[in-house]
Design a protein around this motif. Sequence first.
Motif, PDB file in Angstrom:
ATOM      1  N   ILE A 164       1.927   4.264  -2.005  1.00 25.51           N
ATOM      2  CA  ILE A 164       1.276   4.888  -3.159  1.00 25.51           C
ATOM      3  C   ILE A 164       1.908   6.239  -3.484  1.00 25.51           C
ATOM      4  N   SER A 172      -1.407  -7.553 -11.643  1.00 28.22           N
ATOM      5  CA  SER A 172      -1.304  -6.219 -12.260  1.00 28.22           C
ATOM      6  C   SER A 172      -2.622  -5.864 -12.935  1.00 28.22           C
ATOM      7  N   GLY A 232       0.880  -4.602  -8.972  1.00 30.25           N
ATOM      8  CA  GLY A 232      -0.136  -3.739  -8.376  1.00 30.25           C
ATOM      9  C   GLY A 232      -1.052  -3.159  -9.438  1.00 30.25           C
ATOM     10  N   LEU A 233      -1.700  -2.047  -9.104  1.00 30.42           N
ATOM     11  CA  LEU A 233      -2.653  -1.457 -10.015  1.00 30.42           C
ATOM     12  C   LEU A 233      -2.456   0.056 -10.123  1.00 30.42           C
ATOM     13  N   ASN A 234      -2.839   0.547 -11.283  1.00 29.34           N
ATOM     14  CA  ASN A 234      -2.801   1.988 -11.576  1.00 29.34           C
ATOM     15  C   ASN A 234      -1.406   2.576 -11.460  1.00 29.34           C
ATOM     16  N   ASN A 235      -0.405   1.811 -11.738  1.00 23.55           N
ATOM     17  CA  ASN A 235       0.955   2.333 -11.762  1.00 23.55           C
ATOM     18  C   ASN A 235       1.315   2.761 -13.190  1.00 23.55           C
ATOM     19  N   ASN A 282      -2.577  -0.865 -15.166  1.00 24.54           N
ATOM     20  CA  ASN A 282      -1.315  -0.140 -15.223  1.00 24.54           C
ATOM     21  C   ASN A 282      -1.086   0.398 -16.634  1.00 24.54           C
ATOM     22  N   SER A 296       2.249  -2.390  -5.388  1.00 27.68           N
ATOM     23  CA  SER A 296       1.229  -1.525  -4.785  1.00 27.68           C
ATOM     24  C   SER A 296       0.622  -0.688  -5.906  1.00 27.68           C
ATOM     25  N   GLN A 297       0.051   0.446  -5.575  1.00 28.44           N
ATOM     26  CA  GLN A 297      -0.709   1.154  -6.594  1.00 28.44           C
ATOM     27  C   GLN A 297      -0.323   2.631  -6.680  1.00 28.44           C
ATOM     28  N   ASN A 298      -0.648   3.180  -7.845  1.00 24.51           N
ATOM     29  CA  ASN A 298      -0.525   4.619  -8.092  1.00 24.51           C
ATOM     30  C   ASN A 298       0.902   5.135  -7.933  1.00 24.51           C
ATOM     31  N   ASN A 309       0.807  -1.222   0.000  1.00 26.76           N
ATOM     32  CA  ASN A 309       0.000   0.000   0.000  1.00 26.76           C
ATOM     33  C   ASN A 309       0.837   1.268   0.000  1.00 26.76           C
TER      34      ASN A 309
END
Length: 741
Positions: free
Chosen positions: A228, A292, A270-273, A295, A248-250, A226
């Motif tokens: 971010i 993932s 992770g997501l939204n990277n 991303n 993690s994300q972002n 987590n």
Amino acid sequence: MNQDDGHPSYKEIPIRSSQVSINPLVIDEKGNGNYTWEEAILEEWCSGNGTKEEPYVIENIFVDGNDSEYCLIIRNSLKYAQILNSTFQSTHGYSYKEAGLRIINTTNLGIRNNTFLDHYVGGIYCANSSNLNITYNKISNTDSYSLLLNKCIYINVSYNQLFNSNFIGAYLQYTNYSVILCNSFQNLEGAIWLRESNCYNLISKNNIFAKESSFEISLGISIRGNSIFNLIKNNFINFTRNGILVSSQNNMVQSNILTWITLTCIRIEGLNNSINDNQIQGHSGISLLSGSVSNKVFNNSISQSRTSGVYVQGINNTIFNNTIFNNRKEKETYGIRVDYIASNNTIYQNYLLNNSINIRAWNSSNYFSFNGTGNYWDDYHGKDVNDDGHGDTPYNITNHRDELQGQDQYPLFWDPPLIQINTPKHDSVFDENPPKCNFSVLEGTIDKYWYSLANFTHTPLSGSLNFTINESIWETLSDGAFTFTLFANDSKGYIGSDTIKIFKDIRAPSLKIQLPQNNDIFGLTPPNLSLELNEPNVDRFYYFLYNNISQTQKYNISTFPLVLNDSGWSLFFDGPLWLNVTVIDIAGNQNSTEVRILKDITKPQIIILKPSPNAKFGKNSPVFELNIIEPHLEEIWFTINRGSENYTFTEQNTITVWQWLDNGQYNITIYAQDAAGNIGVSKISLYKVSKQNPAISGYYILLIFILLGIFLRICLYKLRFGNIDFTKPKIDMYKVSVIKK
């Protein structure tokens, strides 16, 4: 130590020649330690008043922990303070909080140009602190971590050297708005780890590498738990097993350089990277694993992979505008590999070049174009006739069995214009006037065009597809063959071309008549024509005949040697003629030459002046006197009684064989031949009448044989009975007389 790619250089503060050795101590503003700051300044190793302008300074101390849990602890400090040019070594413990320097619940502290070594757990531990500047320090030979930030904010970690740790270089947890900048990480298990809710941190311009070839860093930068909105930018990572891990994300992974990575260069779980503008070389480029989601991977340069440039297992990821090239370490190294479980990923506007296999997919629920834009595949073999920047046919995406898994409906493809030179034609020949040119655009749309001729290149032209080769360029060329290449580019700069060969020829052909020669004589049959010619670009030949009265038409010449046309030859009577030959080359240059010849179709006329017809002669040959009317006489001969043997007259105009002829009538046929082969004939009959020598009759021949026989018998008798007396002949000899008639 100098850093490339904009990384600043380390500027170490000189250490004093001597340091004050002190025992481990605790400075706690709440009074729960060895000193407060007010108490510490009473020592020789501390000074200042705690303000921003004059902070407390601990300088030039040497603290040997002697395997205790710490060398120095600063706790509950809010005043401005600095720790400079000191050495902290040899601590031992089992808690992650135990370190050479422990900063707890402190703010406004600078830690600069210190040395930390041989710590069993960590070099520097910071917790619940803010506004710390940790710069230009050396931290080595730690067993767990070099630097740990726990629940900190606004920490600046810059220009430090962290090396030879058995675990982590810089370890962050619950730390926000901090900077890890321009540090050197060498020979560590892991360089920078952000674990458990680290937000808004900048990790930039760090140099992470294994100096010793036998030592390999397991992981360069790890963003987990987590964490971010962290920016991982402009780091140089070399010789690690894994480069950057984001689970993690972002977060943003931007403009990093990763080389010689033995496993995965960048791994996303992770997501939204956002992973963009990185330069990547390693065993596997960018891996979007099963965790993932959503991303964005864009503007990266990925090469030298052994497995794949981009590996996709996740869902809803967008991969665009990456350059994926030279991934061909193995026979089945992929530019992009889309796994069985990958779905709903969008892959577009990527450039795939010189990979062993550009793409393989094992799931048909992914997209290979977006809003009418696909990818560039260097193994696409279609066309883009309308120059819209997309191939006119789809690019097929298959699995390892060549089963269709999808199509790029809009493959990026922009082939150069296809042009064709209409005029001049290939191998055309021109004189001193420069050629006029015309060309067609068969495919595409051109922007400008230009041409090269020999070693000259003309400046670009535009507009009309008709032009004339520059006159000054043409004038500089001598006679010969030249390569003419026309170029045309389109709005993207792609260049198409067409090439032909042209000739310049301004010299008249060199021509000489070999046969017939001057004043050669011919009869009814026209002469053969043979020429000596020096001209590589002949267009046509022709000839004609003329005299002072008439002239023939012009006859074209196609082969050599050539027999002149019968109909033209027959127009002329005896007398001199002129044969004119003209050659014209392809450029229009021409040359003529001629030769004087004679035509003679009249037979020689033979007049026999002597002897008279039917004259009689004895054994002496008659003497002939002839009058032959022929200006080109070549040969005279005669035959006797139409015999097959030809005879010639002696110098005295007599007949040599006359003396051996028997008496009788003889028909003498006299021939005269001129230079053109015409033969004149005249005949005369003569008689030979002469006395004959007497012939030996048959009686005398018989008598001779009888006498010879008698003589032979006498010889045989003598041989048998003795000598014979010849003084008295036994037989009378016969007398033979020959009568001459």
